[in-house]
Design a protein around this motif. Structure first.
Motif, PDB file in Angstrom:
ATOM      1  N   ILE A 229      -6.092  -0.591 -31.533  1.00 46.59           N
ATOM      2  CA  ILE A 229      -6.133   0.599 -32.393  1.00 46.59           C
ATOM      3  C   ILE A 229      -7.553   0.757 -32.921  1.00 46.59           C
ATOM      4  O   ILE A 229      -8.093  -0.193 -33.513  1.00 46.59           O
TER       5      ILE A 229
ATOM      6  N   LEU B  46     -10.267   1.697 -35.531  1.00 46.13           N
ATOM      7  CA  LEU B  46     -10.209   1.738 -37.000  1.00 46.13           C
ATOM      8  C   LEU B  46     -11.474   2.374 -37.542  1.00 46.13           C
ATOM      9  O   LEU B  46     -12.573   2.158 -37.018  1.00 46.13           O
TER      10      LEU B  46
ATOM     11  N   VAL C 194      -4.621  -0.220 -41.861  1.00 44.82           N
ATOM     12  CA  VAL C 194      -4.474  -1.313 -40.901  1.00 44.82           C
ATOM     13  C   VAL C 194      -5.242  -2.533 -41.404  1.00 44.82           C
ATOM     14  O   VAL C 194      -6.471  -2.489 -41.518  1.00 44.82           O
TER      15      VAL C 194
ATOM     16  N   VAL D 129      -4.381  -7.505 -35.839  1.00 49.53           N
ATOM     17  CA  VAL D 129      -3.725  -6.709 -36.888  1.00 49.53           C
ATOM     18  C   VAL D 129      -2.632  -7.539 -37.564  1.00 49.53           C
ATOM     19  O   VAL D 129      -1.787  -8.150 -36.904  1.00 49.53           O
TER      20      VAL D 129
ATOM     21  N   PHE E   1       0.476  -2.965 -40.877  1.00 50.08           N
ATOM     22  CA  PHE E   1       0.251  -1.538 -40.648  1.00 50.08           C
ATOM     23  C   PHE E   1       1.126  -0.793 -41.646  1.00 50.08           C
ATOM     24  O   PHE E   1       2.337  -0.939 -41.647  1.00 50.08           O
TER      25      PHE E   1
ATOM     26  N   GLU F  46       1.843   3.060 -42.978  1.00 46.00           N
ATOM     27  CA  GLU F  46       1.560   4.493 -42.875  1.00 46.00           C
ATOM     28  C   GLU F  46       1.683   5.142 -44.245  1.00 46.00           C
ATOM     29  O   GLU F  46       2.642   4.898 -44.971  1.00 46.00           O
TER      30      GLU F  46
ATOM     31  N   ASN G 199      -6.151   3.689 -39.362  1.00 46.17           N
ATOM     32  CA  ASN G 199      -5.887   4.041 -37.978  1.00 46.17           C
ATOM     33  C   ASN G 199      -6.612   5.350 -37.653  1.00 46.17           C
ATOM     34  O   ASN G 199      -6.322   6.383 -38.238  1.00 46.17           O
TER      35      ASN G 199
ATOM     36  N   TYR H 171      -5.537   4.867 -29.408  1.00 47.77           N
ATOM     37  CA  TYR H 171      -4.896   3.608 -29.023  1.00 47.77           C
ATOM     38  C   TYR H 171      -5.134   3.314 -27.549  1.00 47.77           C
ATOM     39  O   TYR H 171      -5.171   4.232 -26.730  1.00 47.77           O
TER      40      TYR H 171
ATOM     41  N   GLU I  53       3.426   5.038 -35.744  1.00 47.37           N
ATOM     42  CA  GLU I  53       2.967   4.574 -37.040  1.00 47.37           C
ATOM     43  C   GLU I  53       4.072   3.919 -37.860  1.00 47.37           C
ATOM     44  O   GLU I  53       3.849   2.893 -38.498  1.00 47.37           O
TER      45      GLU I  53
ATOM     46  N   PHE J 237       4.553   0.353 -34.097  1.00 43.60           N
ATOM     47  CA  PHE J 237       3.599  -0.689 -34.508  1.00 43.60           C
ATOM     48  C   PHE J 237       4.246  -1.730 -35.420  1.00 43.60           C
ATOM     49  O   PHE J 237       4.087  -2.934 -35.178  1.00 43.60           O
TER      50      PHE J 237
ATOM     51  N   GLY K  48      -7.389  -4.523 -33.766  1.00 45.60           N
ATOM     52  CA  GLY K  48      -8.112  -3.368 -34.285  1.00 45.60           C
ATOM     53  C   GLY K  48      -9.517  -3.354 -33.706  1.00 45.60           C
ATOM     54  O   GLY K  48     -10.115  -4.417 -33.498  1.00 45.60           O
TER      55      GLY K  48
END
Ligand code: GDD
Ligand code: MG
Length: 362
Positions: A129, A131, A143, A151, A154, A156, A169, A173, A192, A196, A208
């Protein structure tokens, strides 16, 4: 490597700009945002592109077609109901095989994708991902990583007290095909909130790729205006004025960069255009009008002595004589502001509305 561009969703926060225009077709420096993303993928040698979308299919497909104009191959994966970020990718599963990339379509960035792929391979990651640091992580996906970029967490749209880092994020990806097993078919599902967190819990190798490169998403008109300003400074240069075609400019008009003037514009006597400014094709700026820090889409008319400052004006608008549209105001398509109005403080006017003469002073 193939790339899926996520181009669906409602885009409610970008209204009124997104009322008639697909979010990814909103013009940035007079070109659709998605065109910038496609050119960025091409520059990074990604030429097999799947655009996943639900609505406004004709707008996007009509413009980009099979991608040959851009030196890429584009196919479209159409959803019959909103499937969410992961559901949309699952819906395109038959088009994917090898490791592939996914891009949130509403971002503008020059994150180094080759370096990101190198890290993905080096770590033998299942998911990588990109960052990026931001000031307010609460409107994104936060993240958390360890010292080796793995990671750990995570979250959201975290609440303030859930924010443990400013790295979020960035909506890019690299995914190994096995991640598709985490997504049930034909349902709404997101990377999200669903994929993940579940993959983390199962101990999958999620890494990340932190980057300091330019990055912005155009979720709101404020960010849309900021992106245009940033890019004018970066690509057009502080003092430059770029004409995209033939325009009629009165010798006593004053244009200061950074500015872009689209094809077929008329810039009248004693008018002032002061950068950062974007004027779409076919606009008329009448005598003594001032346009400063503003973005105008196509075919707008700015009457005598009117003033536009730090605002966004969508296509076919009319700003009457001596009217002012200031400080973060946003006008949708076909809005008429008759003479003598003063709009400020971020007022948003929906498409096709007319404001009578001398009606608003705010
Ligand atoms: N095809 C398809 N179908 N695309 C969708 C759908 C869908 O149902 N829903 C959203 N998208 C697309 C949007 O067009 C956008 O390009 C991207 O997926 C992300 O959706 P947004 O609605 O813009 O999400 P966000 O900005 O609130 O948050 C996302 O982006 C942030 C970075 O900009 C998340 O991925 C966050 O974790 C991330 O930090
Ligand atoms: Mg977004």
């Amino acid at each position: 490597m193939k790339a899926v561009i996520l181009a669906g969703g409602e885009a409610t926060r970008l209204r009124p700009l997104s009322c008639n225009t697909a979010k990814l077709m909103v013009p940035v420096l007079n070109h659709p945002l998605l065109e910038n993303l496609i050119n960025y993928l091409k520059r990074n040698d990604i030429t097999d592109i799947i655009i996943a979308l639900g609505q406004q299919v004709e707008q996007i497909q009509g413009y980009f077609g099979d991608g040959s104009k851009y030196g890429v191959r584009i196919v479209y994966s159409v959803e019959h109901f909103p499937m969410g970020t992961a559901g949309a990718v699952k819906n395109a599963e038959r088009l994917l095989g090898e490791p592939f990339m996914v891009f949130n379509g509403d971002i503008f960035t020059d994150i180094d994708l080759t370096a990101m792929m190198d890290l993905h391979c080096q770590k033998k990651a299942c998911v990588s991902i990109a960052l990026t640091p931001v000031e307010d992580p609460t409107i994104y996906g936060v993240v958390e990583t360890d010292a080796g970029n793995r990671v750990k967490l995570f979250v959201e749209k975290p609440s303030r007290d859930e924010v443990t880092t400013n790295m979020i994020n960035a909506g890019i990806y690299i995914l190994e095909p096995e991640i598709l097993n985490y997504i049930p078919p034909k349902v709404f599902f997101t990377f999200e909130r669903n994929v993940f967190p579940a993959a983390l819990e199962r101990g999958q190798a999620i890494y990340g790729y932190p980057s300091e490169a330019y990055w912005i998403d155009i979720g709101t008109p404020e960010k849309y205006l900021r992106l245009n300003h940033d890019l004018l400074q970066r690509y057009v240069g502080n003092k430059r004025v770029k004409f995209e075609g033939e325009s009629a400019v009165h010798p006593q008009a004053q244009i200061e960069g950074a500015a872009i003037i689209g094809d077929g514009c008329f810039i009248g006597k004693n008018s002032i255009i002061r950068g950062p400014a974007v004027i779409g094709s076919g606009c008329q700026i009448e005598e003594g009008a001032i346009v400063e820090g503003a973005v105008l889409w196509q075919n707008c008319k700015v009457g005598k002595g009117a003033k536009l400052k730090n605002c966004v004006v969508a296509s076919n608008c009319y700003i009457g004589e001596e009217s002012e549209v200031l400080d973060g105001c946003v006008l949708g398509d076909n809005v008429r502001i008759e003479r003598g109005n003063k709009l400020s403080q971020g007022i948003r006017i929906w498409p096709d509305k007319s404001i009578e003469p001398d009606a608003i002073s705010f």
